[in-house]
Design a protein around this motif. Structure first.
Motif, PDB file in Angstrom:
ATOM      1  N   CYS A   1       0.697  -1.198  -0.051  1.00 55.07           N
ATOM      2  CA  CYS A   1      -0.239  -0.067  -0.013  1.00 55.07           C
ATOM      3  C   CYS A   1       0.852   1.293  -0.085  1.00 55.07           C
ATOM      4  CB  CYS A   1      -0.799   0.027   1.361  1.00 55.07           C
ATOM      5  SG  CYS A   1      -2.136   1.108   1.146  1.00 55.07           S
ATOM      6  N   PRO A   2       0.626   2.100  -0.834  1.00 53.97           N
ATOM      7  CA  PRO A   2       1.641   3.388  -0.923  1.00 53.97           C
ATOM      8  C   PRO A   2       1.234   4.171   0.272  1.00 53.97           C
ATOM      9  CG  PRO A   2       0.451   2.983  -3.071  1.00 53.97           C
ATOM     10  CD  PRO A   2       0.016   2.109  -1.947  1.00 53.97           C
ATOM     11  N   MET A   3       2.453   4.537   0.633  1.00 56.43           N
ATOM     12  CA  MET A   3       2.214   5.589   1.880  1.00 56.43           C
ATOM     13  C   MET A   3       1.469   6.747   1.716  1.00 56.43           C
ATOM     14  SD  MET A   3       3.216   3.949   4.324  1.00 56.43           S
ATOM     15  CE  MET A   3       3.173   5.209   5.519  1.00 56.43           C
ATOM     16  N   HIS A   4       1.546   7.289   0.606  1.00 51.79           N
ATOM     17  CA  HIS A   4       0.749   8.587   0.177  1.00 51.79           C
ATOM     18  C   HIS A   4      -0.788   8.303   0.372  1.00 51.79           C
ATOM     19  CE1 HIS A   4       0.278   6.636  -3.850  1.00 51.79           C
ATOM     20  NE2 HIS A   4      -0.752   7.540  -3.928  1.00 51.79           N
ATOM     21  N   VAL A   5      -1.165   6.961   0.117  1.00 55.32           N
ATOM     22  CA  VAL A   5      -2.770   6.557   0.363  1.00 55.32           C
ATOM     23  C   VAL A   5      -2.884   6.516   1.620  1.00 55.32           C
ATOM     24  CG1 VAL A   5      -4.569   4.916  -0.196  1.00 55.32           C
ATOM     25  CG2 VAL A   5      -2.718   5.315  -1.860  1.00 55.32           C
ATOM     26  N   VAL A   6      -2.118   6.184   2.513  1.00 52.61           N
ATOM     27  CA  VAL A   6      -2.318   6.147   3.958  1.00 52.61           C
ATOM     28  C   VAL A   6      -2.420   7.441   4.475  1.00 52.61           C
ATOM     29  CG1 VAL A   6      -1.534   5.434   6.180  1.00 52.61           C
ATOM     30  CG2 VAL A   6      -1.233   3.847   4.071  1.00 52.61           C
ATOM     31  N   ALA A   7      -1.673   8.375   4.057  1.00 52.03           N
ATOM     32  CA  ALA A   7      -1.585   9.692   4.331  1.00 52.03           C
ATOM     33  C   ALA A   7      -2.840  10.415   4.068  1.00 52.03           C
ATOM     34  CB  ALA A   7      -0.214  10.512   3.876  1.00 52.03           C
ATOM     35  N   GLU A   8      -3.261  10.179   2.847  1.00 51.20           N
ATOM     36  CA  GLU A   8      -4.666  10.764   2.441  1.00 51.20           C
ATOM     37  C   GLU A   8      -5.522  10.687   3.316  1.00 51.20           C
ATOM     38  OE1 GLU A   8      -6.445  13.423   0.135  1.00 51.20           O
ATOM     39  OE2 GLU A   8      -4.329  13.159   0.138  1.00 51.20           O
ATOM     40  N   LEU A   9      -5.671   9.280   3.646  1.00 53.67           N
ATOM     41  CA  LEU A   9      -6.819   8.748   4.372  1.00 53.67           C
ATOM     42  C   LEU A   9      -6.901   9.628   5.773  1.00 53.67           C
ATOM     43  CD1 LEU A   9      -6.841   4.937   3.540  1.00 53.67           C
ATOM     44  CD2 LEU A   9      -8.740   6.431   3.010  1.00 53.67           C
ATOM     45  N   VAL A  10      -5.858   9.590   6.477  1.00 56.44           N
ATOM     46  CA  VAL A  10      -5.218  10.138   7.850  1.00 56.44           C
ATOM     47  C   VAL A  10      -5.918  11.588   7.416  1.00 56.44           C
ATOM     48  CG1 VAL A  10      -3.838  10.804   9.526  1.00 56.44           C
ATOM     49  CG2 VAL A  10      -3.869   8.484   8.542  1.00 56.44           C
ATOM     50  N   ARG A  11      -5.369  12.246   6.616  1.00 61.42           N
ATOM     51  CA  ARG A  11      -5.542  13.673   6.496  1.00 61.42           C
ATOM     52  C   ARG A  11      -7.066  13.962   6.357  1.00 61.42           C
ATOM     53  NH1 ARG A  11      -3.158  14.230   1.950  1.00 61.42           N
ATOM     54  NH2 ARG A  11      -0.873  14.427   3.075  1.00 61.42           N
ATOM     55  N   GLY A  12      -7.813  13.194   5.542  1.00 63.36           N
ATOM     56  CA  GLY A  12      -9.095  13.100   5.471  1.00 63.36           C
ATOM     57  C   GLY A  12     -10.331  13.082   6.514  1.00 63.36           C
ATOM     58  N   GLY A  13      -9.565  12.186   7.353  1.00 64.71           N
ATOM     59  CA  GLY A  13     -10.211  12.172   8.882  1.00 64.71           C
ATOM     60  C   GLY A  13      -9.977  13.223   9.551  1.00 64.71           C
ATOM     61  N   HIS A  14      -9.023  14.037   9.472  1.00 66.67           N
ATOM     62  CA  HIS A  14      -8.968  15.410  10.058  1.00 66.67           C
ATOM     63  C   HIS A  14      -9.295  16.686   9.700  1.00 66.67           C
ATOM     64  CE1 HIS A  14      -6.957  13.312  13.624  1.00 66.67           C
ATOM     65  NE2 HIS A  14      -6.266  12.592  12.691  1.00 66.67           N
ATOM     66  N   ASN A  15      -9.732  16.335   8.452  1.00 58.65           N
ATOM     67  CA  ASN A  15     -10.244  17.631   7.616  1.00 58.65           C
ATOM     68  C   ASN A  15     -11.702  18.089   8.092  1.00 58.65           C
ATOM     69  OD1 ASN A  15     -10.691  19.591   5.904  1.00 58.65           O
ATOM     70  ND2 ASN A  15     -10.450  18.384   3.925  1.00 58.65           N
TER      71      ASN A  15
END
Length: 261
Positions: A104-118
């Motif tokens: 799993c690309p780390m940028h996908v993980v980072a995007e999911l985490v960022r969306g949860g805190h948006n």
């Protein structure tokens, strides 16, 4: 002219001083509750202060929640759903990696985490608005309920990380019939004044010919208890309580009929 003592005076009597004082005390208590609500933190403190030992919130506490607290519960639920989707996505990435696929690309993980805190992410609100606008009220076993359930499954399955399905269950179906209410007033033309009425869902029906009885107004469950069965038996109980907020008045809707029975 002295009214007949056997008949209620149609225009009513002036309130007693004790009633006036009771209403003033009630209004002061409502103001005090609102001031306390304004001082509440943005989110709940320790969960143990709001939940019982069995993990469920008591109904009396649930009914007394302020609008801010209810919003906190909704936001918490939305974050929980977002976290579930995040875990599902991460789980899919891990299984893919274990199965020999691409990690799993780390940028996908980072995007999911960022969306949860948006905070500007309105997906949960938009979906709630879409469901309520499309299907409106959704009584159990109604056509609108079935359509909304299909919408939930369809929307959930549009996410490749989620799988949703329905199961058949047996439920009671409540169908609204004809409703009418009239106030008997001897001084009015015809002696009857029609009133607006909307029966609560799952309400028990009246006999075919309806009922006719005296109305006993009360302002609280405590006042109802003080009157006792000898006073209210065979009467229609009217909970005459001013609207001071959903949490304060919903208890009459949910428990009124049981308390008056």
């Amino acid at each position: 002219m002295v009214p007949d003592e056997k008949k209620p005076i149609p225009w009513g009597l002036p309130p007693l001083r004790s009633e006036v004082l009771a209403r003033q005390a009630q209004a002061a208590a409502v103001r005090e509750d609102r001031e306390k609500e304004a001082e509440l933190p943005e989110y709940f403190p320790e969960p143990s202060a709001h939940y019982g030992s069995n993990g469920y919130m008591p109904l009396d506490r649930l009914e007394a929640l302020s609008g801010r607290q209810r919003l906190g519960i909704f936001v918490g639920g939305a974050l929980l759903l977002g976290g579930t989707a995040l875990l599902a996505s991460l789980g899919g990435c891990l299984m893919s990696a274990q199965g020999g696929g691409e990690p799993c690309p780390m940028h996908v993980v980072a995007e999911l985490v960022r969306g949860g805190h948006n905070a500007s992410n309105t997906v949960a609100w938009d979906r709630l608005a879409e469901m309520t606008d499309l299907y409106g009220h959704r009584m159990t076993a109604s056509r609108a309920y079935d359509l909304s359930a299909e919408w939930v499954v369809r929307t959930a399955n549009s996410d490749p990380n989620l799988t949703a399905y329905t199961e058949p269950v047996w439920v009671d179906e409540w169908v609204r019939g004809s409703e009418s209410l009239e106030l008997l007033v001897p001084t009015r033309e015809g002696g009857r004044v029609p009133l607006q009425l909307l029966g609560l869902g799952s309400s028990a029906p009246t006999p075919a010919g309806g009922i006719e009885a005296n109305v006993v107004p009360v302002h609280s469950f405590d006042e109802l208890a003080r009157l006792g069965n000898a006073t209210i038996s065979g009467s229609v109980v009217l909970f005459n309580f001013p609207y001071t907020g959903y949490g304060q008045v919903a208890r009459f809707r949910s428990r009124g009929a049981v308390e008056a029975a």
